[in-house]
Design a protein around this motif. Sequence first.
Motif, PDB file in Angstrom:
ATOM      1  N   UNK A 120       0.833  -1.194   0.000  1.00 45.11           N
ATOM      2  CA  UNK A 120       0.000   0.000   0.000  1.00 45.11           C
ATOM      3  C   UNK A 120       0.868   1.245   0.000  1.00 45.11           C
ATOM      4  N   UNK A 121       0.373   2.296  -0.654  1.00 39.27           N
ATOM      5  CA  UNK A 121       1.013   3.608  -0.598  1.00 39.27           C
ATOM      6  C   UNK A 121       0.072   4.546   0.150  1.00 39.27           C
ATOM      7  N   UNK A 122       0.578   5.129   1.234  1.00 41.28           N
ATOM      8  CA  UNK A 122      -0.224   5.980   2.115  1.00 41.28           C
ATOM      9  C   UNK A 122       0.198   7.437   1.946  1.00 41.28           C
ATOM     10  N   UNK A 123      -0.805   8.306   1.819  1.00 36.39           N
ATOM     11  CA  UNK A 123      -0.556   9.747   1.767  1.00 36.39           C
ATOM     12  C   UNK A 123      -1.630  10.443   2.585  1.00 36.39           C
ATOM     13  N   UNK A 124      -1.193  11.330   3.455  1.00 42.22           N
ATOM     14  CA  UNK A 124      -2.111  12.046   4.351  1.00 42.22           C
ATOM     15  C   UNK A 124      -2.979  11.079   5.160  1.00 42.22           C
ATOM     16  N   UNK A 125      -2.387   9.956   5.560  1.00 51.24           N
ATOM     17  CA  UNK A 125      -3.078   8.997   6.410  1.00 51.24           C
ATOM     18  C   UNK A 125      -4.025   8.064   5.691  1.00 51.24           C
ATOM     19  N   UNK A 126      -4.134   8.152   4.346  1.00 48.56           N
ATOM     20  CA  UNK A 126      -5.041   7.299   3.590  1.00 48.56           C
ATOM     21  C   UNK A 126      -4.299   6.635   2.443  1.00 48.56           C
ATOM     22  N   UNK A 127      -4.783   5.439   2.076  1.00 46.48           N
ATOM     23  CA  UNK A 127      -4.178   4.732   0.957  1.00 46.48           C
ATOM     24  C   UNK A 127      -4.543   5.410  -0.357  1.00 46.48           C
ATOM     25  N   UNK A 128      -3.577   5.493  -1.284  1.00 49.20           N
ATOM     26  CA  UNK A 128      -3.870   6.013  -2.616  1.00 49.20           C
ATOM     27  C   UNK A 128      -4.956   5.155  -3.264  1.00 49.20           C
ATOM     28  N   UNK A 129      -5.888   5.793  -3.919  1.00 53.81           N
ATOM     29  CA  UNK A 129      -7.006   5.096  -4.525  1.00 53.81           C
ATOM     30  C   UNK A 129      -6.525   4.228  -5.690  1.00 53.81           C
TER      31      UNK A 129
END
Length: 360
Positions: free
Chosen positions: A245-254
């Motif tokens: 998974x790639x996380x940005x701003x606490x959420x996984x990239x869609x």
Amino acid sequence: MGIYKKSSGLIFDDRFDSGSIHSRYTLSPSDAVSIDNALGQVIMPHTESDTSIMFDVPEEQTVLMEVTADYVPTELLDEGGIIIWQDGYHRLEFLESKDTTIREYSRWRALKKANKWTFYAHRGSGWEIFDTAPMVAEKMGVILKNREQTNFDTLNLDRMVVCKSDKITIGNLPTGYSVYLCDPDGNSVASAVVEPNWTGCEIELPLMPYNGIIRVYDTQGTLLSSLGAFDIYGGDIYLFGTELKVIWNGKELNKETDTYLGTMYENQILVQMLLQNPSKEKPANTISLGILKYMETFGYEWADICHDDGADTPTEEFSKLLDMGSLPPLGERKFWMKVERMEDRFQIKPLHFILDINHT
């Protein structure tokens, strides 16, 4: 891209080497069954009534129980094996008894599909099917029949494996791709080809669990991925792709639609991201991240990535492809993405690009 384990089919695998019998089991008579700690066996003797060790039937559409036992009856009426129990009057029994053949059964299987039960035994050269019968059952397990007589054998239970199927599923594969189940030395023991209009295939396991290797080949016969050797259980689901998974701003990239990275200020967007391995069991090795073109649009030329220096700062060594090394189970690593305006652009349509992940 590679094979990864999406979910496990294992319900439980008891080797009876813990020194005690798990609380999931109902023993009858309650004081007759014991543990031999030295051998790691459940010892089931003949008693005045039948001796049994049972557990609640798992709430799964398909259930497989595979039993390994040290039990070779040599006298008539000495019988033991699998029991499927509904109540005191209704049950199915698949029993080993005195056998005049040279080979002896040491493994038994009960396979439940909906409310239909099928019984198998293994003589050492593959599973043989013996019987099928319907029953809505409450419990299942092992039983030893009839009271003690001269030369009657105890049933010494070595292992009981319960899982969600007798097969594994390998998904997310194009038509024509091949999957091979191999032994630890790499020799093929079973294979399947993805049929038209399907996105995966199933392979039956020869034993439960099976210690082996799973390999995926494309339509040209090129090996794309290999996983193992390791213990494989019926009902395991494997996918071809990436679990990372790639996380940005606490959420996984869609993974289905766009991820909006924000407004570009001073001709640049610079964001820190996190690469995670969510698997609790499998490491991810030889990881690479790359920037790819999205369909026929441009925009990928403006994007680059680089490592984090360990102090939440980019190393500034930006490139289109980044070597991320390996991640242990539940491991993570930071990196940076920069989208930089390289030339004048007056279109309103947003830029698109893909972050590509490959690993073994």
